[in-house]
Structures are given as C-alpha cells and as structure tokens.
Scaffold this motif. Structure first.
Motif, PDB file in Angstrom:
ATOM      1  N   LYS A 162     -13.881 -17.616 -10.977  1.00  9.50           N
ATOM      2  CA  LYS A 162     -14.099 -16.979 -12.268  1.00  9.50           C
ATOM      3  C   LYS A 162     -15.300 -16.052 -12.304  1.00  9.50           C
ATOM      4  O   LYS A 162     -15.354 -15.141 -13.126  1.00  9.50           O
ATOM      5  N   ASP A 163     -16.293 -16.302 -11.444  1.00 12.82           N
ATOM      6  CA  ASP A 163     -17.482 -15.449 -11.465  1.00 12.82           C
ATOM      7  C   ASP A 163     -17.211 -14.056 -10.902  1.00 12.82           C
ATOM      8  O   ASP A 163     -18.052 -13.167 -11.000  1.00 12.82           O
ATOM      9  N   GLY A 164     -16.042 -13.856 -10.306  1.00 11.06           N
ATOM     10  CA  GLY A 164     -15.664 -12.541  -9.809  1.00 11.06           C
ATOM     11  C   GLY A 164     -16.258 -12.169  -8.466  1.00 11.06           C
ATOM     12  O   GLY A 164     -15.968 -11.095  -7.934  1.00 11.06           O
ATOM     13  N   LYS A 165     -17.081 -13.036  -7.891  1.00 10.15           N
ATOM     14  CA  LYS A 165     -17.704 -12.709  -6.612  1.00 10.15           C
ATOM     15  C   LYS A 165     -17.407 -13.736  -5.517  1.00 10.15           C
ATOM     16  O   LYS A 165     -17.462 -13.413  -4.334  1.00 10.15           O
ATOM     17  N   SER A 166     -17.101 -14.981  -5.907  1.00 17.21           N
ATOM     18  CA  SER A 166     -16.861 -16.036  -4.927  1.00 17.21           C
ATOM     19  C   SER A 166     -15.415 -15.989  -4.448  1.00 17.21           C
ATOM     20  O   SER A 166     -14.483 -16.013  -5.251  1.00 17.21           O
ATOM     21  N   LEU A 167     -15.258 -15.939  -3.138  1.00 21.32           N
ATOM     22  CA  LEU A 167     -13.932 -15.813  -2.547  1.00 21.32           C
ATOM     23  C   LEU A 167     -13.872 -16.690  -1.304  1.00 21.32           C
ATOM     24  O   LEU A 167     -14.825 -16.756  -0.530  1.00 21.32           O
ATOM     25  N   TYR A 168     -12.721 -17.356  -1.121  1.00 23.92           N
ATOM     26  CA  TYR A 168     -12.507 -18.210   0.040  1.00 23.92           C
ATOM     27  C   TYR A 168     -11.155 -17.876   0.651  1.00 23.92           C
ATOM     28  O   TYR A 168     -10.202 -17.577  -0.074  1.00 23.92           O
ATOM     29  N   ALA A 169     -11.088 -17.926   1.984  1.00 26.34           N
ATOM     30  CA  ALA A 169      -9.839 -17.585   2.663  1.00 26.34           C
ATOM     31  C   ALA A 169      -9.588 -18.536   3.824  1.00 26.34           C
ATOM     32  O   ALA A 169     -10.526 -19.021   4.458  1.00 26.34           O
ATOM     33  N   LYS A 170      -8.307 -18.771   4.107  1.00 30.15           N
ATOM     34  CA  LYS A 170      -7.893 -19.653   5.194  1.00 30.15           C
ATOM     35  C   LYS A 170      -7.080 -18.857   6.211  1.00 30.15           C
ATOM     36  O   LYS A 170      -6.246 -18.040   5.841  1.00 30.15           O
ATOM     37  N   ASN A 171      -7.351 -19.116   7.500  1.00 25.75           N
ATOM     38  CA  ASN A 171      -6.641 -18.457   8.604  1.00 25.75           C
ATOM     39  C   ASN A 171      -6.660 -16.939   8.424  1.00 25.75           C
ATOM     40  O   ASN A 171      -5.639 -16.294   8.191  1.00 25.75           O
ATOM     41  N   LEU A 172      -7.851 -16.392   8.559  1.00 25.06           N
ATOM     42  CA  LEU A 172      -8.107 -14.977   8.296  1.00 25.06           C
ATOM     43  C   LEU A 172      -8.085 -14.162   9.589  1.00 25.06           C
ATOM     44  O   LEU A 172      -8.638 -14.568  10.603  1.00 25.06           O
ATOM     45  N   ASP A 173      -7.425 -13.000   9.527  1.00 28.75           N
ATOM     46  CA  ASP A 173      -7.472 -11.996  10.598  1.00 28.75           C
ATOM     47  C   ASP A 173      -7.918 -10.678   9.983  1.00 28.75           C
ATOM     48  O   ASP A 173      -7.460 -10.320   8.887  1.00 28.75           O
ATOM     49  N   PHE A 174      -8.805  -9.948  10.681  1.00 25.03           N
ATOM     50  CA  PHE A 174      -9.283  -8.696  10.097  1.00 25.03           C
ATOM     51  C   PHE A 174      -9.462  -7.624  11.166  1.00 25.03           C
ATOM     52  O   PHE A 174      -9.624  -7.906  12.352  1.00 25.03           O
ATOM     53  N   GLN A 175      -9.438  -6.371  10.708  1.00 25.68           N
ATOM     54  CA  GLN A 175      -9.686  -5.211  11.558  1.00 25.68           C
ATOM     55  C   GLN A 175     -10.589  -4.241  10.814  1.00 25.68           C
ATOM     56  O   GLN A 175     -10.393  -3.992   9.621  1.00 25.68           O
ATOM     57  N   ILE A 176     -11.583  -3.700  11.520  1.00 23.65           N
ATOM     58  CA  ILE A 176     -12.450  -2.652  10.987  1.00 23.65           C
ATOM     59  C   ILE A 176     -12.051  -1.343  11.660  1.00 23.65           C
ATOM     60  O   ILE A 176     -11.918  -1.279  12.886  1.00 23.65           O
ATOM     61  N   ILE A 177     -11.877  -0.289  10.859  1.00 25.31           N
ATOM     62  CA  ILE A 177     -11.295   0.963  11.342  1.00 25.31           C
ATOM     63  C   ILE A 177     -12.281   2.109  11.136  1.00 25.31           C
ATOM     64  O   ILE A 177     -12.909   2.214  10.065  1.00 25.31           O
ATOM     65  N   ASP A 178     -12.440   2.968  12.151  1.00 23.64           N
ATOM     66  CA  ASP A 178     -13.415   4.060  12.056  1.00 23.64           C
ATOM     67  C   ASP A 178     -12.797   5.302  11.423  1.00 23.64           C
ATOM     68  O   ASP A 178     -11.634   5.307  11.006  1.00 23.64           O
ATOM     69  N   ASN A 179     -13.588   6.376  11.385  1.00 21.95           N
ATOM     70  CA  ASN A 179     -13.149   7.613  10.730  1.00 21.95           C
ATOM     71  C   ASN A 179     -11.998   8.297  11.444  1.00 21.95           C
ATOM     72  O   ASN A 179     -11.331   9.160  10.870  1.00 21.95           O
ATOM     73  N   ASN A 180     -11.786   7.929  12.716  1.00 19.98           N
ATOM     74  CA  ASN A 180     -10.679   8.517  13.471  1.00 19.98           C
ATOM     75  C   ASN A 180      -9.414   7.675  13.400  1.00 19.98           C
ATOM     76  O   ASN A 180      -8.427   7.971  14.069  1.00 19.98           O
TER      77      ASN A 180
END
Length: 202
Positions: A64-82
């Motif tokens: 409810k506070d709009g900032k607290s977030l929890y995730a399970k079994n997370l996969d992520f990718q960071i992508i550059d300008n190209n």
C-alpha cells in the motif's frame, strides 16, 4: 534533454489476504498483507522510447505504501543504448524499496556482466541504485568468475561507478593456466587488474 520512463507489465493479478513473500524477510513498512499480487509477470521499462530493463517473475507483490515490492523467481536483463543486453541475472527472492532504490536479493543469485565477462554468484546481496553499490553481508560468501580466474570470499563490495570490487574477509581463488591463449591474454590482464583491488583484513 528531458528523459521519460514508460513501464509495460503483463500478468494476471488479484487481491490477497493470505501469506505473502514478505513473511520472514526484511520489511520496509508495518503491513504484512500485499495490496496487489501479480502472477507470471513480464515487465519492460522504456526511457526515451528505448527499452532499458526487462524482467520476469513467477510472483510479484505490491504494498500500500507504493514503494515496497517483493518478487519470487526473478529473471532480469539490463539493456544499453544500442539495444544490447549488458547484464543479466536471476534470484529466488527480491525485496525492494523502489523509492529509495534499495534492492535485496536472496538465494541462488547469479549476475552475469557480459561486457566484463564476469559472473557473480551469492545467496544474499544488496544493491543501492543511488550510490551504485553492490554489497554482501560481512560473513556472506560471494563467488566471482572472470575469464579463467575464480575468487571466493566474504565482505564483498562492488562499485558500479569505479567498476572495482573488494573483499574485506578471507578470500580464496584459482586461475586456470590453460585458459590463456593468444585471444584471451587481454582478458587475463583485466582479471589481474581486478585482483589488485581485492583487500583482506588481517
């Protein structure tokens, strides 16, 4: 130039009053029940009409506070300008304070920097997005593989600004001498430069 960020997320979601991912983890508010729970989440972030982040999770909870977030079994990718993936990773659990840009990763963590040919594995890591610092607990073991060099130790800290990392606890390591060839010598030199930043308390 003004930067704009757009967020696209696909998933199924529902309200819930049952046990949550937050149970037994470090908390950022007094609430124990998420306001929203998302299942099979795929999330893309765009800045100036270009994708900069992509992540998927089996389950994600928003409070409810709009900032607290929890995730399970997370996969992520960071992508550059190209449009190239520079970093990718995964973990079993994520606790986030999105306002303060503080993220805690738990269990089977693996972060792979493709640009630096470096892989970090651990069971507990903290990322501060404002200071660009990645740290572990004082006694938590972190392993790093870069080229043919393997280092493992405790008291890990890495800077996204300086691109250097340190260990303040006891460390062990090894180098695969057969890894080096004419094409790999530059990578070995980079690994050697990185090893110079390693510190060990007596």
């Amino acid at each position: 130039m003004r930067r704009t960020a757009l967020f696209f997320m696909t998933s199924s979601f529902f309200l819930c009053t049952a046990c949550s991912l937050k149970y037994g983890m470090a908390t950022y508010d007094d609430s124990t029940t998420p306001e929203f729970i998302f299942s099979d989440v795929h999330f893309d972030r765009y800045e100036d009409n270009q994708k900069t982040l992509s992540l998927s999770a089996e389950k994600m909870e928003q409070y409810k506070d709009g900032k607290s977030l929890y995730a399970k079994n997370l996969d992520f990718q960071i992508i550059d300008n190209n449009g190239e993936v520079t970093t990718e990773g995964s973990c079993k659990l994520l606790a986030a304070d999105t306002k303060e840009e503080k993220y805690v990763l738990y269990d089977d963590i693996e972060i792979n920097s493709k640009k630096d040919d470096m892989t970090v594995t651990a069971d507990n890591l903290k990322w501060n997005g404002k200071s660009e610092q990645l740290t572990s607990g004082r006694n938590d073991i972190v392993s790093i593989k870069k080229g043919g060099t393997f280092i493992q130790g405790s008291g890990f800290s890495a800077s996204g600004v300086s691109k250097k990392f340190t260990f303040t606890g006891v460390i062990t390591g090894s180098t695969d001498t057969e890894y080096s060839n004419a094409d790999d010598r530059q990578d070995e030199n980079a690994a050697a430069d990185t090893e110079e930043t390693v510190q060990q308390d007596e």
